[in-house]
Design a protein around this motif. Sequence first.
Motif, PDB file in Angstrom:
ATOM      1  N   ALA A  73      10.587  -1.652   4.445  1.00 47.53           N
ATOM      2  CA  ALA A  73      10.792  -2.827   3.591  1.00 47.53           C
ATOM      3  C   ALA A  73      11.817  -2.527   2.490  1.00 47.53           C
ATOM      4  CB  ALA A  73       9.459  -3.264   2.984  1.00 47.53           C
ATOM      5  N   ALA A  74      11.724  -1.340   1.886  1.00 48.49           N
ATOM      6  CA  ALA A  74      12.681  -0.975   0.830  1.00 48.49           C
ATOM      7  C   ALA A  74      14.108  -0.942   1.381  1.00 48.49           C
ATOM      8  CB  ALA A  74      12.305   0.382   0.241  1.00 48.49           C
ATOM      9  N   ASN A  75      14.238  -0.639   2.669  1.00 49.96           N
ATOM     10  CA  ASN A  75      15.556  -0.640   3.317  1.00 49.96           C
ATOM     11  C   ASN A  75      15.894  -2.016   3.915  1.00 49.96           C
ATOM     12  OD1 ASN A  75      16.961   2.134   3.425  1.00 49.96           O
ATOM     13  ND2 ASN A  75      14.830   2.673   3.827  1.00 49.96           N
ATOM     14  N   LYS A  76      15.026  -3.005   3.618  1.00 45.07           N
ATOM     15  CA  LYS A  76      15.245  -4.397   4.066  1.00 45.07           C
ATOM     16  C   LYS A  76      15.312  -4.529   5.586  1.00 45.07           C
ATOM     17  CE  LYS A  76      17.628  -5.776  -0.233  1.00 45.07           C
ATOM     18  NZ  LYS A  76      16.518  -5.210  -0.971  1.00 45.07           N
ATOM     19  N   ILE A  77      14.556  -3.651   6.275  1.00 45.54           N
ATOM     20  CA  ILE A  77      14.478  -3.741   7.732  1.00 45.54           C
ATOM     21  C   ILE A  77      13.345  -4.673   8.141  1.00 45.54           C
ATOM     22  CG2 ILE A  77      14.325  -2.389   9.877  1.00 45.54           C
ATOM     23  CD1 ILE A  77      16.613  -1.462   8.141  1.00 45.54           C
ATOM     24  N   ILE A  78      12.247  -4.680   7.345  1.00 51.22           N
ATOM     25  CA  ILE A  78      11.134  -5.613   7.586  1.00 51.22           C
ATOM     26  C   ILE A  78      10.868  -6.364   6.283  1.00 51.22           C
ATOM     27  CG2 ILE A  78      10.085  -4.111   9.350  1.00 51.22           C
ATOM     28  CD1 ILE A  78       7.922  -3.398   7.194  1.00 51.22           C
ATOM     29  N   GLY A  79      10.043  -7.391   6.354  1.00 48.74           N
ATOM     30  CA  GLY A  79       9.679  -8.156   5.166  1.00 48.74           C
ATOM     31  C   GLY A  79       8.637  -7.435   4.326  1.00 48.74           C
ATOM     32  N   GLN A 103       0.847  -1.205   0.000  1.00 43.66           N
ATOM     33  CA  GLN A 103       0.000   0.000   0.000  1.00 43.66           C
ATOM     34  C   GLN A 103       0.881   1.254   0.000  1.00 43.66           C
ATOM     35  OE1 GLN A 103      -1.874  -1.076   3.645  1.00 43.66           O
ATOM     36  NE2 GLN A 103      -3.636  -2.074   2.675  1.00 43.66           N
ATOM     37  N   GLY A 104       1.967   1.185   0.759  1.00 45.03           N
ATOM     38  CA  GLY A 104       2.854   2.338   0.852  1.00 45.03           C
ATOM     39  C   GLY A 104       3.567   2.623  -0.463  1.00 45.03           C
ATOM     40  N   GLY A 105       3.894   1.573  -1.229  1.00 48.48           N
ATOM     41  CA  GLY A 105       4.579   1.771  -2.508  1.00 48.48           C
ATOM     42  C   GLY A 105       3.762   2.606  -3.471  1.00 48.48           C
ATOM     43  N   THR A 106       2.457   2.350  -3.482  1.00 45.72           N
ATOM     44  CA  THR A 106       1.564   3.113  -4.360  1.00 45.72           C
ATOM     45  C   THR A 106       1.540   4.587  -3.932  1.00 45.72           C
ATOM     46  OG1 THR A 106       0.230   1.129  -4.553  1.00 45.72           O
ATOM     47  CG2 THR A 106      -0.781   3.196  -5.271  1.00 45.72           C
ATOM     48  N   HIS A 132      12.054  12.500  -4.028  1.00 47.36           N
ATOM     49  CA  HIS A 132      12.945  11.508  -3.401  1.00 47.36           C
ATOM     50  C   HIS A 132      13.413  10.427  -4.366  1.00 47.36           C
ATOM     51  CE1 HIS A 132      12.833  12.999   0.709  1.00 47.36           C
ATOM     52  NE2 HIS A 132      11.532  13.210   0.569  1.00 47.36           N
ATOM     53  N   GLY A 133      12.929  10.474  -5.615  1.00 52.90           N
ATOM     54  CA  GLY A 133      13.419   9.549  -6.630  1.00 52.90           C
ATOM     55  C   GLY A 133      12.708   8.215  -6.610  1.00 52.90           C
ATOM     56  N   VAL A 134      12.858   7.490  -7.740  1.00 56.12           N
ATOM     57  CA  VAL A 134      12.245   6.166  -7.859  1.00 56.12           C
ATOM     58  C   VAL A 134      12.797   5.265  -6.761  1.00 56.12           C
ATOM     59  CG1 VAL A 134      12.033   4.145  -9.370  1.00 56.12           C
ATOM     60  CG2 VAL A 134      11.915   6.465 -10.329  1.00 56.12           C
ATOM     61  N   GLU A 135      11.900   4.604  -6.059  1.00 56.49           N
ATOM     62  CA  GLU A 135      12.267   3.716  -4.947  1.00 56.49           C
ATOM     63  C   GLU A 135      13.128   4.411  -3.888  1.00 56.49           C
ATOM     64  OE1 GLU A 135      13.924   0.284  -6.857  1.00 56.49           O
ATOM     65  OE2 GLU A 135      11.956  -0.451  -7.480  1.00 56.49           O
TER      66      GLU A 135
END
Lengths: 433, 189
Positions: B156-162, B75-78, B88-91
């Motif tokens: 998640a993008a920072n690989k801190i959570i799944g 949901q956050g990605g959208t 802040h740029g793509v991803e």
Amino acid sequence: MAASLNADDLQAVAGGGLLHRRLLLKSGLAMATALAAPTVAQSAGPDAPPVLPENPSSPSWLHQPGKPFSSYGSPSRFENRVIRSIGANRDLPGNGVSWTPLESLEGIITPSSLHFERHHNGVPDIDPAQHRLAIHGDVSAPQMFTIDNLLRYPMRTQTLVIECGGNSNAGWHYEPIQRSVGAFHGLVSCSEWTGVPLAILLDQVGVDPKASWVIAEGGDAAIMNVSIPLAKLMDDAIVALYQNGERIRPENGYPLRLIVPGWEGVVNVKWLRRLHITTEPAMARNETSKYTELLPTGKARMFTFVMDAKSLITSPSPGQKMHGANIYEIKGLAWSGRGRIAKVEVSADGGRSWAEALLQDPILPRCFTRFRAAWNWDGKPAILKSRATDETGYVQPERDVLVAERGRNGYFHYNAIVAWGIDEDGAVRHVYA
Amino acid sequence: MSMRNTTMRYGTLAGLALAVFATSLSAAEPLPGIQPRSQAPTLGTPMSADDITAWNLTIFPDGRGLPPGHGTPDQGGTLFAAHCERCHGVEGRGATADELVGPPTPPTDADPNKSIGSYWPYATTIFDFIRRNKPPETSGSLSNDEIYSLTAYLLAANKIIGTQDVIDAKSLAQVKMPNRDGFVRIDAP
């Protein structure tokens, strides 16, 4: 009556021709100063006032009535180049900074209109009648104050520097940046601030003895917040309503600004709306991700509130030009977040030898101190430096010392000695030396 | 000047509310004398519990102050693409505004990455900062669920959570950031 120079006066006290500061006390002594080197844009800009030839013995303004009274004054149109330079995010114009043009100013007070700015989301247009200061948290009697209420408390006035923690950060670069001294170091300004000592208000809300932190929050569209140790706020903080005698300008925090003497700009919260008394910091964005300094060890310095002693030469400085061998007045500013400036030394040989500069009164704690030195320039290449010592004995460090201690990735709290290189043509450049 | 002396000096002034000669006040109004601190009049108005709830935006690192709600990285990605990517740029790789995504390893002098995954010590700060300031053009417009979703996306993008993890008040406070112990306090206890 013009002073006459004797041989002793011209005896250099340090390398490169620096003269004794007593020379500056001789009445009527005229010295050369470096002058702004006009750029093409400045000399032919669309805003340049028309130049009409006048006979100085009988100029036209002696023969026609001047303009009528004005209800609020503004600078001469001939001073329209003395402006803040602005650096903002192009996608978000309200997020950025503007720098004070230090090279164009004299004395120690920064005009309110030229005080530096750092905003995160623009300047709010606050109606003072509808603004409140809320104080709550670990207190016995949480309260809200209107601006009219606050105006009735006893006030205190103090002339203070506010310096952004990120000021002078180009000093960390590998190559010396070539900009005017203001556009390099101008995230620092000095104003007379008047307001209510915060200790009075904290006393009235009944702070719990176990409280140790205060989270201060501003009323802009970033609702910026930052955590500050309670002891400092009890000691000397001011809830300011006035700047340089008039109500604070919107871009400097109207109607209410928290003034925390000697501490980095971000804790001097503008548009102050809330003080939350607590036992621990909030770990907000501006005390974790920003305003912390990464060290070579991989650890970062945090809560680095005090702005250490710093000085810089405002004349001559980059963008100005020396006009041939002569006796020049070197002038500059020094300040320390720890108290008064005790001494400023100037070098004309890159730091091999130093001469003490004259400190101009008043010398106030955590305030700009203006210094001056006399320099008998022989027209040969030279490197000018200034070095401040404050009343605690702290000495402004050389750049290589600061970089060795902090690395290059701290970004904030750069206060190293600044060096200007003078070439044979009198041009001034920022150098690392 | 010592802290103690200064505080004592203010102490003598504490509670002294002066009438000022403003147009709204009579110049003949008597000035109150200096009163003992215990009897000092205050010009503030009391805040009720409801007032404090309405005003208090503080979120502490242990999660106190976090509101109800929840969100997921998807949901956050959208939302990120709609509101944040422009600056802040793509991803979250950075553009005119800060880089937000980077390796979840503490920064070193050779690799001074200050992204969320590398540098930020507390996950609660992400929620707090978004709620205060984002998106800057319409700050305050996101719901709590949307803010939790953006927080989940950045974690998640920072690989801190799944990528399937749900973030809410409880789970956010339990996230331990890789650089939690990367800071040394200088001018504070």
